[in-house]
Design a protein around this motif. Structure first.
Motif, PDB file in Angstrom:
ATOM      1  N   ARG A 122      -0.173 -18.221  14.003  1.00 54.08           N
ATOM      2  CA  ARG A 122      -1.626 -18.393  14.257  1.00 54.08           C
ATOM      3  C   ARG A 122      -2.164 -19.435  14.605  1.00 54.08           C
ATOM      4  O   ARG A 122      -2.983 -19.678  15.664  1.00 54.08           O
ATOM      5  N   ARG A 126      -4.261 -20.458  18.231  1.00 53.66           N
ATOM      6  CA  ARG A 126      -5.622 -21.279  18.345  1.00 53.66           C
ATOM      7  C   ARG A 126      -5.431 -22.615  19.171  1.00 53.66           C
ATOM      8  O   ARG A 126      -6.037 -22.836  19.860  1.00 53.66           O
ATOM      9  N   GLU A 129      -5.388 -21.469  22.675  1.00 49.91           N
ATOM     10  CA  GLU A 129      -6.687 -20.810  22.985  1.00 49.91           C
ATOM     11  C   GLU A 129      -7.460 -22.161  23.601  1.00 49.91           C
ATOM     12  O   GLU A 129      -8.348 -22.179  24.455  1.00 49.91           O
ATOM     13  N   ARG A 130      -7.301 -23.228  22.702  1.00 46.22           N
ATOM     14  CA  ARG A 130      -7.973 -24.437  22.779  1.00 46.22           C
ATOM     15  C   ARG A 130      -7.669 -25.095  24.519  1.00 46.22           C
ATOM     16  O   ARG A 130      -8.454 -25.565  25.137  1.00 46.22           O
ATOM     17  N   ALA A 133      -9.284 -23.237  27.111  1.00 50.58           N
ATOM     18  CA  ALA A 133     -10.680 -23.430  27.407  1.00 50.58           C
ATOM     19  C   ALA A 133     -10.700 -24.703  28.251  1.00 50.58           C
ATOM     20  O   ALA A 133     -11.556 -24.834  29.163  1.00 50.58           O
ATOM     21  N   LYS A 146      -9.001 -15.103  28.332  1.00 47.63           N
ATOM     22  CA  LYS A 146      -9.630 -15.728  27.195  1.00 47.63           C
ATOM     23  C   LYS A 146      -9.718 -14.800  26.046  1.00 47.63           C
ATOM     24  O   LYS A 146      -9.758 -15.486  24.854  1.00 47.63           O
ATOM     25  N   LYS A 147     -10.324 -13.751  26.411  1.00 45.33           N
ATOM     26  CA  LYS A 147     -10.693 -12.649  25.312  1.00 45.33           C
ATOM     27  C   LYS A 147      -9.248 -12.281  24.282  1.00 45.33           C
ATOM     28  O   LYS A 147      -9.435 -12.307  23.105  1.00 45.33           O
ATOM     29  N   TYR A 148      -8.159 -12.256  25.119  1.00 44.77           N
ATOM     30  CA  TYR A 148      -7.044 -11.877  24.377  1.00 44.77           C
ATOM     31  C   TYR A 148      -6.571 -12.756  23.492  1.00 44.77           C
ATOM     32  O   TYR A 148      -6.055 -12.683  22.291  1.00 44.77           O
ATOM     33  N   ASN A 150      -8.263 -15.162  21.906  1.00 49.91           N
ATOM     34  CA  ASN A 150      -9.297 -15.227  20.834  1.00 49.91           C
ATOM     35  C   ASN A 150      -8.944 -14.018  19.932  1.00 49.91           C
ATOM     36  O   ASN A 150      -8.688 -14.431  18.634  1.00 49.91           O
ATOM     37  N   ARG A 151      -8.532 -12.890  20.235  1.00 48.61           N
ATOM     38  CA  ARG A 151      -8.282 -11.997  19.603  1.00 48.61           C
ATOM     39  C   ARG A 151      -7.098 -11.864  18.783  1.00 48.61           C
ATOM     40  O   ARG A 151      -6.655 -11.525  17.666  1.00 48.61           O
ATOM     41  N   ALA A 153      -5.320 -14.727  17.820  1.00 47.18           N
ATOM     42  CA  ALA A 153      -5.399 -15.602  16.326  1.00 47.18           C
ATOM     43  C   ALA A 153      -6.053 -14.718  15.325  1.00 47.18           C
ATOM     44  O   ALA A 153      -5.486 -14.579  14.307  1.00 47.18           O
ATOM     45  N   ASP A 154      -6.897 -13.872  15.700  1.00 49.63           N
ATOM     46  CA  ASP A 154      -7.563 -13.073  14.430  1.00 49.63           C
ATOM     47  C   ASP A 154      -6.337 -12.086  14.081  1.00 49.63           C
ATOM     48  O   ASP A 154      -6.452 -11.648  12.884  1.00 49.63           O
TER      49      ASP A 154
END
Length: 338
Positions: A122, A126, A129-130, A133, A146-148, A150-151, A153-154
């Protein structure tokens, strides 16, 4: 073709359609982070015994490969992330979250080994993901990716908590079952069950079993035409029974008992000890120790029941090889006499 090309020795690499891209390039950093994430997910997949989780992790790995392809070749529409994959992650998150009561507090990773590994993945997600960006600001990244990320990591956060919940539930069931069984058992039954678990059962070397073992070895000695002395000692090295066949050498009596004693003392066959007692080896000179009680030629073997030593067998009457043959035969028939 060799795996190394030497083309990156100057600190550069390439993307799909770009040559000489610096390895410090934001896109290369992002690709490295996603590669690291994919490898961490591989460890989770390999460690899990849950087929559904394995399938989900593999699906994620394939999606990450698509995102990596899109970073390397950003104008190729075939590598864009499908919105359906984002929705699928959301559905999985909702499904897991609805199956248990989640505490509204900071979680300290490490409740179980399995969830700890997921939490590591996880944090890598993250980080990726950074970097995504950063790449998006400079090169424009796929909005679906970008959406994927983000989800994802959740999803991994929820999977870690869900894993803790499921393992805790399994542990509670096993404890309850074990406790209910223990209440119905006497102390003797519990001890017997532990011995069975260790592979020991109720086996031990008694005078009766020692006599039976000696009888078996004597039968084999007669078959090969050897007059031997056969000795059995307990795990403390003290003799339990010694049998002298007609015509056995006088010296064999003392030697057989020493072989049985030695095999218990060093927890190995005297034949093996002999190999280790040669000049330059680990036990060189051991035959001079313990007041000369140690024997370093074949014919003595430790007697085992599961992982527990229950005694030693010593045979003397022929050559080292002949005595070893009889001692090894004693090991073969040991289970029949206990």
């Amino acid at each position: 073709m060799s795996i190394y090309t030497k083309t990156g020795d100057n600190g550069s690499t390439k993307l799909m359609k770009l040559q000489n891209v610096s390895k410090s390039d934001e896109r290369i950093q992002l690709l490295g982070n996603i590669d690291e994430l994919t490898s961490n997910l591989g460890l989770i997949k390999a460690s899990s015994d849950n087929a559904d989780i394995k399938n989900e992790i593999e699906r994620i790995q394939k999606n990450l490969m698509t995102i990596m392809a899109c970073i390397a070749d950003q104008f190729n529409q075939q590598h864009k992330m499908n919105e359906a994959e984002v929705i699928h992650l959301e559905e999985e998150i909702n499904r897991m979250e609805s199956s248990f009561s989640r505490k509204n507090e900071f979680i300290l990773p490490g409740q179980t080994k399995e969830s700890a590994q997921i939490d590591i993945a996880r944090t890598v997600a993250r980080r990726a993901e950074r970097w995504l960006a950063v790449v998006d600001r400079k090169f424009n990244a796929d909005s679906g990716a970008k959406k994927y990320m983000n989800r994802l990591a959740d999803y991994l956060y929820m999977l870690a908590r869900y894993t803790d919940f499921m393992l805790s539930k399994k542990s509670d069931k096993e404890t309850t079952f074990s406790t209910s069984i223990q209440r119905d058992r006497t102390d003797d039954e519990i001890i017997s069950a532990v011995l069975q678990k260790l592979g020991l059962g109720n086996k031990n070397m008694t005078l009766s079993s020692a006599k039976k073992l000696i009888e078996k070895v004597e039968e084999r000695a007669k078959e090969v035409g050897l007059n031997a002395v056969i000795a059995v000692c307990g795990p403390d090295g003290n003799p339990i029974a010694v049998h002298v066949m007609d015509g056995a050498y006088l010296a064999s009596f003392d030697i057989a008992m020493k072989k049985a004693y030695t095999s218990v003392a060093v927890k190995m066959s005297t034949k093996r000890l002999g190999e280790l007692a040669k000049p330059g080896e680990t036990f060189y000179g051991i035959d001079k120790a313990d007041n000369g009680r140690m024997i370093i030629f074949g014919g003595g073997v430790p007697l085992m029941a599961g992982d527990m030593m229950i005694g030693g067998l010593g045979v003397s009457g022929g050559t080292s090889e002949e005595d070893s043959h009889l001692a090894d035969y004693g090991l073969e028939v040991l289970d029949k006499v206990l």
